[in-house]
Design an enzyme around this catalytic site. Structure first.
Site: not given
Ligand code: NAI
Ligand code: MG
Length: 333
Positions: A58, A113, A232
Site C-alpha cells: 500500500s 465506520h 440452485e
Molecule cells: P484495508 O483492510 O484495505 O486496510 C487499509 C490499510 O491499512 C492497508 O492498505 C494497510 O497498509 C494498512 N494496515 C493494515 N494493517 C495495519 C497495521 N497493523 N498497522 C498499520 N497499518 C495497517 O481497510 P479498509 O477495508 O479500507 O477499511 C478501512 C475503514 O473503512 C474501516 O473503518 C472500514 O470499516 C471502513 N469501510 C470499509 C469498506 C470497504 O469497502 N472495505 C466500506 C465502508 C467502510
C-alpha cells in the site's frame, strides 16, 4: 422520511487551505484519497512502509499513484483532518501510538465506520472534531462511480463538534468523495455501527452464507448431485438478488414463475421461524451492548485463534470444492 443531503447542501470551500491525511491506502483509503484529490482537496497519505516484517504494497501503491506518502505520525502532525482508514481492529493501537500526540485543538478526526468511537476503543480529546463519512459501497465501486461522474450513497455523523463547523467539514468530505451526488443520510456513530454489524451478521454475510449452505446440504444429503445443488442454492442467488436490487421484492415476485411465487410466499416463513427472529433480536442486543465488540477486540489481541478455525471450516465446506470446479467449467474462455 429522513432528509437526503445532496450537492447543494455541501460546500467544498471549507476544505480549502486544509490538509487531509488519509491513514491507510487500502480499499477505502485508495478510493477516497483519489476522489478527494480529484475534487481539489490537498491530500497526503499516512502509511507504514514495513508491515509485519515485509514491504507494505500500500505504501508503494500510494507513491506510484502520485501522492505524498508519510509515516502515520508525520502525516498526523501535518494534517488538519485525520481520516483513519485502517482496518477497524488495528485503529486503536495505531491511534494510541502514532496519532494521539498530534490531536491538537481544532483538528478533525474522521472515520468511515463508527466502531472504535461507538465502543470507546478510541477516546479523542474534547477539543477536536470527531466525524464520520461512510460510503455505503466497496472502495472499487465508489471510485468507479466517481469517475463516471456520479457517486455512491453514504452516511455522515458528527460525534464531537469542537470548532462549530464539524458538520460542514464532514459534508465537504462527503462531497469530495462524490457521495452527495448520489445522496447522503445523517446519523449517529452508534446508529451506523449497530446497524452495520447487525446487518452483516444476521442478513448479509452470516445469514446469507448459512442459508446457502443449509439449502445445499439438504439437497446433497437427500442424494441430489452437488453440482445441481450448487446452481440452485448459490449461483441463482445472484440472479434473484439482482431482481430485488432493481425493483424491490415485489418486482422479484413479479418476474419469477407463479409456481415460484406461490411456493416462496407460502413457505418462506417456515425458514425464518419465530425462534430465528428471537435469535436476530439477541444478535442486535449483543451488538448494542458492546458484547460482540468486546469479543472481537479480544479475539484480535489473542492472534485470531477462533477466526482461523472458522475460516478453515468455511473454506473446507463441500460447496467450495464443487463451486470451484463449476466456476472453472463455465468461465469465459
Ligand atoms: P484495508 O483492510 O484495505 O486496510 C487499509 C490499510 O491499512 C492497508 O492498505 C494497510 O497498509 C494498512 N494496515 C493494515 N494493517 C495495519 C497495521 N497493523 N498497522 C498499520 N497499518 C495497517 O481497510 P479498509 O477495508 O479500507 O477499511 C478501512 C475503514 O473503512 C474501516 O473503518 C472500514 O470499516 C471502513 N469501510 C470499509 C469498506 C470497504 O469497502 N472495505 C466500506 C465502508 C467502510
Ligand atoms: Mg455494512
Amino acid at each position: 422520511m429522513v432528509k437526503v443531503l445532496m450537492e447543494d447542501d455541501a460546500d467544498l470551500g471549507v476544505l480549502s487551505g486544509k490538509t487531509v491525511a488519509i491513514m491507510g491506502y487500502g480499499a477505502q483509503g485508495n478510493a477516497q484519497a483519489n476522489c478527494l484529490k480529484d475534487s481539489g482537496v490537498t491530500v497526503v497519505i499516512g502509511e507504514t512502509e514495513i508491515l509485519g516484517g515485509k514491504k507494505n504494497p500500500s505504501w508503494e501503491k500510494a507513491k506510484a499513484d502520485g501522492f505524498e506518502v508519510l509515516p502515520i505520525d508525520k502525516a498526523a502532525e501535518k494534517a488538519d483532518i485525520i481520516h483513519v482508514l485502517l482496518p477497524d481492529e488495528v485503529q486503536a493501537s495505531v491511534y494510541e501510538g502514532q496519532i494521539k500526540a498530534h490531536m491538537s485543538e481544532g483538528k478533525s478526526l474522521c472515520f468511515s465506520h463508527g466502531f472504535n468511537i461507538a465502543f470507546k476503543a478510541i477516546v479523542p480529546p474534547k477539543n477536536v472534531n470527531v466525524i464520520m463519512v461512510a460510503p455505503k459501497s466497496p472502495g472499487t465501486e465508489e471510485r468507479k462511480r466517481f469517475l463516471e461522474g456520479f457517486g455512491v450513497p453514504g452516511l455522515i455523523a458528527v460525534h464531537q463538534d469542537a470548532t462549530g463547523n464539524a458538520r460542514d467539514i464532514v459534508l465537504a468530505m462527503a462531497k469530495g468523495c462524490g457521495l452527495t451526488r448520489a445522496g447522503v443520510l445523517e446519523c449517529t456513530f452508534e446508529q451506523e455501527v449497530y446497524e452495520d454489524l447487525f446487518g452483516e451478521q444476521a442478513v448479509l454475510c452470516g445469514g446469507l452464507s448459512e442459508l446457502i449452505k443449509a439449502g445445499f446440504e439438504t439437497l446433497v444429503e437427500a442424494g441430489y448431485p452437488p453440482e445441481m445443488a450448487y446452481f440452485e442454492c448459490l449461483h441463482e442467488m445472484k440472479l434473484i438478488v439482482d431482481l430485488v436490487y432493481e425493483g424491490g421484492l415485489s418486482y422479484m415476485w413479479h418476474v419469477v414463475s407463479n409456481t415460484a411465487e406461490y411456493g416462496g410466499l407460502s413457505r418462506g416463513k417456515k425458514i425464518i421461524t419465530p425462534e430465528v427472529r428471537a435469535n436476530m433480536k439477541q444478535m442486535l442486543k449483543d451488538v448494542e451492548s458492546g458484547k460482540f465488540a468486546k469479543e472481537w477486540i479480544e479475539e484480535y489481541k489473542k492472534g485470531l485463534p477462533n477466526m482461523k478455525k472458522l475460516r478453515e471450516e468455511a473454506a473446507n465446506h463441500p460447496i467450495e470444492k464443487v463451486g470451484k470446479e463449476i466456476r472453472e467449467l463455465f468461465k469465459k474462455k
